[in-house]
Motif scaffolding. Structure first.
Motif, PDB file in Angstrom:
ATOM      1  N   ARG A   1       7.725   7.033   9.891  1.00  0.00           N
ATOM      2  CA  ARG A   1       8.379   8.029   9.044  1.00  0.00           C
ATOM      3  C   ARG A   1       8.965   7.315   7.843  1.00  0.00           C
ATOM      4  NH1 ARG A   1       6.790  12.879   9.373  1.00  0.00           N
ATOM      5  NH2 ARG A   1       6.910  13.793  11.415  1.00  0.00           N
ATOM      6  N   GLN A   2       8.806   7.928   6.651  1.00  0.00           N
ATOM      7  CA  GLN A   2       9.443   7.370   5.468  1.00  0.00           C
ATOM      8  C   GLN A   2      10.854   7.912   5.378  1.00  0.00           C
ATOM      9  OE1 GLN A   2       7.330   7.877   1.776  1.00  0.00           O
ATOM     10  NE2 GLN A   2       6.403   5.883   2.061  1.00  0.00           N
TER      11      GLN A   2
ATOM     12  N   TRP B   1      12.974   3.001  -0.237  1.00  0.00           N
ATOM     13  CA  TRP B   1      12.220   3.695   0.805  1.00  0.00           C
ATOM     14  C   TRP B   1      11.861   2.738   1.927  1.00  0.00           C
ATOM     15  CZ3 TRP B   1      11.490   8.786   1.309  1.00  0.00           C
ATOM     16  CH2 TRP B   1      11.815   9.583   0.220  1.00  0.00           C
ATOM     17  N   TYR B   2      11.985   3.218   3.145  1.00  0.00           N
ATOM     18  CA  TYR B   2      11.693   2.422   4.340  1.00  0.00           C
ATOM     19  C   TYR B   2      10.699   3.161   5.220  1.00  0.00           C
ATOM     20  CZ  TYR B   2      15.723  -0.390   3.102  1.00  0.00           C
ATOM     21  OH  TYR B   2      16.593  -1.214   2.446  1.00  0.00           O
ATOM     22  N   LEU B   3       9.924   2.402   5.974  1.00  0.00           N
ATOM     23  CA  LEU B   3       9.012   2.967   6.973  1.00  0.00           C
ATOM     24  C   LEU B   3       9.580   2.643   8.346  1.00  0.00           C
ATOM     25  CD1 LEU B   3       5.610   1.809   5.436  1.00  0.00           C
ATOM     26  CD2 LEU B   3       6.474   4.153   5.538  1.00  0.00           C
ATOM     27  N   CYS B   4      10.003   3.665   9.063  1.00  0.00           N
ATOM     28  CA  CYS B   4      10.598   3.481  10.384  1.00  0.00           C
ATOM     29  C   CYS B   4       9.603   3.946  11.450  1.00  0.00           C
ATOM     30  CB  CYS B   4      11.881   4.296  10.499  1.00  0.00           C
ATOM     31  SG  CYS B   4      13.124   3.817   9.297  1.00  0.00           S
ATOM     32  N   ARG B   5       9.537   3.189  12.555  1.00  0.00           N
ATOM     33  CA  ARG B   5       8.623   3.553  13.646  1.00  0.00           C
ATOM     34  C   ARG B   5       9.080   4.823  14.338  1.00  0.00           C
ATOM     35  NH1 ARG B   5       7.445  -0.954  18.039  1.00  0.00           N
ATOM     36  NH2 ARG B   5       9.692  -0.847  18.254  1.00  0.00           N
ATOM     37  N   ARG B   6       8.114   5.630  14.736  1.00  0.00           N
ATOM     38  CA  ARG B   6       8.398   6.720  15.662  1.00  0.00           C
ATOM     39  C   ARG B   6       7.744   6.335  16.973  1.00  0.00           C
ATOM     40  NH1 ARG B   6       7.616  12.950  14.549  1.00  0.00           N
ATOM     41  NH2 ARG B   6       5.503  12.284  14.113  1.00  0.00           N
ATOM     42  N   LEU B   7       8.502   6.436  18.036  1.00  0.00           N
ATOM     43  CA  LEU B   7       8.026   6.029  19.357  1.00  0.00           C
ATOM     44  C   LEU B   7       7.900   7.247  20.254  1.00  0.00           C
ATOM     45  CD1 LEU B   7      10.485   3.017  19.646  1.00  0.00           C
ATOM     46  CD2 LEU B   7       8.085   2.887  19.019  1.00  0.00           C
TER      47      LEU B   7
ATOM     48  N   GLU C   1       0.820  -1.214   0.000  1.00  0.00           N
ATOM     49  CA  GLU C   1       0.000   0.000   0.000  1.00  0.00           C
ATOM     50  C   GLU C   1       0.856   1.267   0.000  1.00  0.00           C
ATOM     51  OE1 GLU C   1      -3.179   1.960   3.035  1.00  0.00           O
ATOM     52  OE2 GLU C   1      -3.337  -0.202   2.701  1.00  0.00           O
ATOM     53  N   ARG C   2       1.900   1.301   0.802  1.00  0.00           N
ATOM     54  CA  ARG C   2       2.741   2.504   0.908  1.00  0.00           C
ATOM     55  C   ARG C   2       3.987   2.426   0.024  1.00  0.00           C
ATOM     56  NH1 ARG C   2       2.782   4.822   6.777  1.00  0.00           N
ATOM     57  NH2 ARG C   2       3.874   6.442   5.641  1.00  0.00           N
ATOM     58  N   GLN C   3       4.154   1.296  -0.654  1.00  0.00           N
ATOM     59  CA  GLN C   3       5.274   1.083  -1.569  1.00  0.00           C
ATOM     60  C   GLN C   3       6.604   1.413  -0.902  1.00  0.00           C
ATOM     61  OE1 GLN C   3       4.311   3.092  -5.264  1.00  0.00           O
ATOM     62  NE2 GLN C   3       2.999   1.395  -5.875  1.00  0.00           N
ATOM     63  N   ALA C   4       6.777   0.840   0.268  1.00  0.00           N
ATOM     64  CA  ALA C   4       8.006   1.033   1.035  1.00  0.00           C
ATOM     65  C   ALA C   4       8.242  -0.214   1.883  1.00  0.00           C
ATOM     66  CB  ALA C   4       7.892   2.258   1.931  1.00  0.00           C
TER      67      ALA C   4
ATOM     68  N   VAL D   1      10.048  -1.588   8.571  1.00  0.00           N
ATOM     69  CA  VAL D   1      11.013  -2.131   9.530  1.00  0.00           C
ATOM     70  C   VAL D   1      10.233  -2.578  10.756  1.00  0.00           C
ATOM     71  CG1 VAL D   1      13.049  -1.640  10.928  1.00  0.00           C
ATOM     72  CG2 VAL D   1      12.793  -0.552   8.680  1.00  0.00           C
ATOM     73  N   LEU D   2      10.171  -3.912  10.978  1.00  0.00           N
ATOM     74  CA  LEU D   2       9.433  -4.459  12.110  1.00  0.00           C
ATOM     75  C   LEU D   2      10.443  -4.876  13.176  1.00  0.00           C
ATOM     76  CD1 LEU D   2       6.996  -6.690  10.026  1.00  0.00           C
ATOM     77  CD2 LEU D   2       6.464  -4.482  11.068  1.00  0.00           C
ATOM     78  N   SER D   3      10.518  -4.085  14.232  1.00  0.00           N
ATOM     79  CA  SER D   3      11.494  -4.346  15.286  1.00  0.00           C
ATOM     80  C   SER D   3      10.890  -5.223  16.377  1.00  0.00           C
ATOM     81  CB  SER D   3      11.944  -3.019  15.905  1.00  0.00           C
ATOM     82  OG  SER D   3      12.765  -3.265  17.008  1.00  0.00           O
TER      83      SER D   3
END
Ligand SMILES: [Zn+2]
Length: 111
Positions: free
Chosen positions: A41-42, A54-60, A14-17, A20-22
């Motif tokens: 965040r991309q 492109w990566y999707l990183c969690r913001r905590l 869906e987001r074409q990225a 990152v599943l930590s």
């Protein structure tokens, strides 16, 4: 910013990225408080072949002090768009000369 070394990369259609599943339970670097997921965040990273992904990183978000922290996988470097290995090899003066970055960028990394 928090670095994680225990993660799985999964492509998000869906987001074409790449998401990152930590698996690490992180604590706040500012106060040591408990963190919970806030959003993503991309971020793009350029590999040794010059290809950007492109990566999707969690913001905590910290439940104690309210500060936000981006969680980066260990192949990323804060405020750099190239993979950590590419930067490290260029700084070490890798004779292969395979770094896709400009000469001026490599000189800046070496400073
Ligand atoms: Zn905190």
């Amino acid at each position: 910013m928090i670095i994680t070394s225990h993660y799985v990369l999964k492509y998000d259609e869906e987001r074409q990225a790449i998401r990152v599943l930590s698996f690490e339970a992180q604590s706040c670097p500012s106060c040591g408080g408990q963190l919970s997921g806030y959003d993503t965040r991309q971020r793009h990273v350029i590999d040794g072949a010059g290809l950007a992904r492109w990566y999707l990183c969690r913001r905590l978000r910290c439940r104690s002090c309210g500060s936000l922290h981006v969680e980066l996988p260990d192949f990323m470097t804060a405020r750099r768009h190239y993979e950590a290995d590419v930067i490290q090899q260029a700084r070490a003066g890798d004779p292969a000369g395979s770094c896709p970055a400009d000469d001026s960028t490599i000189r800046r990394w070496k400073k």
